[in-house]
Design a protein around this motif. Structure first.
Motif, short mmCIF file in Angstrom:
data_model
loop_
_atom_site.label_atom_id
_atom_site.label_comp_id
_atom_site.label_asym_id
_atom_site.label_seq_id
_atom_site.Cartn_x
_atom_site.Cartn_y
_atom_site.Cartn_z
N PHE A 1 0.85 -1.18 0.00
CA PHE A 1 0.00 0.00 0.00
C PHE A 1 0.89 1.23 0.00
O PHE A 1 2.00 1.21 0.53
CB PHE A 1 -0.91 0.03 1.25
N ALA A 2 0.39 2.33 -0.57
CA ALA A 2 1.13 3.59 -0.58
C ALA A 2 0.19 4.70 -0.14
O ALA A 2 -0.97 4.76 -0.56
CB ALA A 2 1.68 3.87 -1.97
N PHE A 3 0.71 5.57 0.71
CA PHE A 3 -0.05 6.70 1.21
C PHE A 3 0.78 7.97 1.05
O PHE A 3 1.98 7.96 1.33
CB PHE A 3 -0.40 6.53 2.70
N PRO B 1 2.61 20.65 12.00
CA PRO B 1 1.50 21.39 11.39
C PRO B 1 1.28 21.04 9.92
O PRO B 1 0.16 21.13 9.43
CB PRO B 1 1.92 22.85 11.54
N ASP B 2 2.32 20.65 9.22
CA ASP B 2 2.22 20.41 7.78
C ASP B 2 3.35 19.47 7.38
O ASP B 2 4.35 19.35 8.08
CB ASP B 2 2.34 21.73 7.03
N GLY B 3 3.18 18.84 6.25
CA GLY B 3 4.23 17.96 5.77
C GLY B 3 3.89 17.36 4.42
O GLY B 3 2.77 17.52 3.91
N ASN B 4 4.86 16.70 3.87
CA ASN B 4 4.69 15.99 2.61
C ASN B 4 5.51 14.70 2.73
O ASN B 4 6.70 14.69 2.42
CB ASN B 4 5.17 16.85 1.44
N VAL B 5 4.86 13.65 3.20
CA VAL B 5 5.54 12.38 3.48
C VAL B 5 4.89 11.28 2.66
O VAL B 5 3.67 11.18 2.60
CB VAL B 5 5.48 12.03 4.99
N HIS B 6 5.73 10.46 2.03
CA HIS B 6 5.24 9.30 1.30
C HIS B 6 5.49 8.07 2.17
O HIS B 6 6.60 7.85 2.66
CB HIS B 6 5.97 9.16 -0.04
N GLY C 1 10.16 11.83 3.30
CA GLY C 1 9.59 13.12 2.96
C GLY C 1 10.06 14.21 3.90
O GLY C 1 11.12 14.10 4.53
N THR C 2 9.26 15.27 4.00
CA THR C 2 9.60 16.39 4.87
C THR C 2 8.37 16.80 5.67
O THR C 2 7.23 16.62 5.21
CB THR C 2 10.07 17.61 4.06
N ASP D 1 13.09 10.15 7.32
CA ASP D 1 13.46 8.89 6.71
C ASP D 1 13.39 7.83 7.81
O ASP D 1 14.27 7.78 8.67
CB ASP D 1 14.86 8.96 6.10
N ALA D 2 12.33 7.05 7.82
CA ALA D 2 12.13 6.11 8.92
C ALA D 2 11.60 4.78 8.40
O ALA D 2 10.84 4.74 7.44
CB ALA D 2 11.16 6.69 9.93
#
Length: 178
Positions: free
Chosen positions: A21-23, A39-44, A64-65, A82-83
């Motif tokens: 699965f990808a989110f 508060p905000d982010g862009n993580v795959h 992501g960040t 990165d986890a």
């Protein structure tokens, strides 16, 4: 979380094998939680779920960040994430959290909600000391170089050597115990 969250996986319909699965986690994901940490982010998030008869293993790969506030300057910056984490889900008599990364669910459970786990793993990947990138490259060779002495109990002419002449004679007998 809503009942039909896009971060829920219907495990009742999954066959006993590995599933992928990808989110994509953005501002709308982080706003679902009542918190100020992120508060905000862009993580795959790449999620690999391996289902067997007795156990479900969920591997998370997060890249992501996320938006953070610097502890030193209070400037906002993007922190790299990165986890890799693993969640074990076993079947049992009652639903409960057995450990930080081990859940127990009942055999009739239909869905596995992942939103809280995704958020927690992103939070764990953040550094304790949040520093803007312009401060991260400072050398820590001599952290006391610019330090200022605020208070001391020593007098101006004192040095670090111990004067044996100033010892109270009642305490001098204790020196011989060594």
């Amino acid at each position: 979380m809503k009942k039909d969250s896009p971060y829920d996986i219907n495990i009742a319909r999954l066959a006993d094998k590995t599933h992928h699965f990808a989110f994509d986690l953005d501002r709308s994901f982080f706003e679902q939680f009542d918190q100020e940490l992120i508060p905000d982010g862009n993580v795959h998030a790449d999620v690999t779920l391996t289902k067997t008869e007795r156990l479900i293993t969920v591997d998370f790969d997060l890249h992501g960040t996320v938006r953070q506030t610097c502890d030193r300057s209070l400037d906002e910056y993007d922190q790299e994430i990165d986890a890799q984490e693993q969640l074990l889900v076993r079947f049992g008599d009652q639903a409960q959290e057995l450990d930080d990364n081990v859940l127990q669910i009942t055999p009739d459970t239909q869905t596995l909600p992942l939103a809280q786990h995704l958020f927690d793993y992103i939070g764990l990947a953040l550094p304790m000391k949040k520093l803007h990138p312009r401060f991260q490259n400072e050398t820590d060779e001599n952290p006391d170089a610019d330090a200022k002495l605020i208070f001391t109990t020593r007098q101006e002419g004192d040095d670090d050597s111990d004067d044996d002449d100033d010892i109270d004679p009642r305490w001098s007998a204790l020196k011989n115990l060594n």
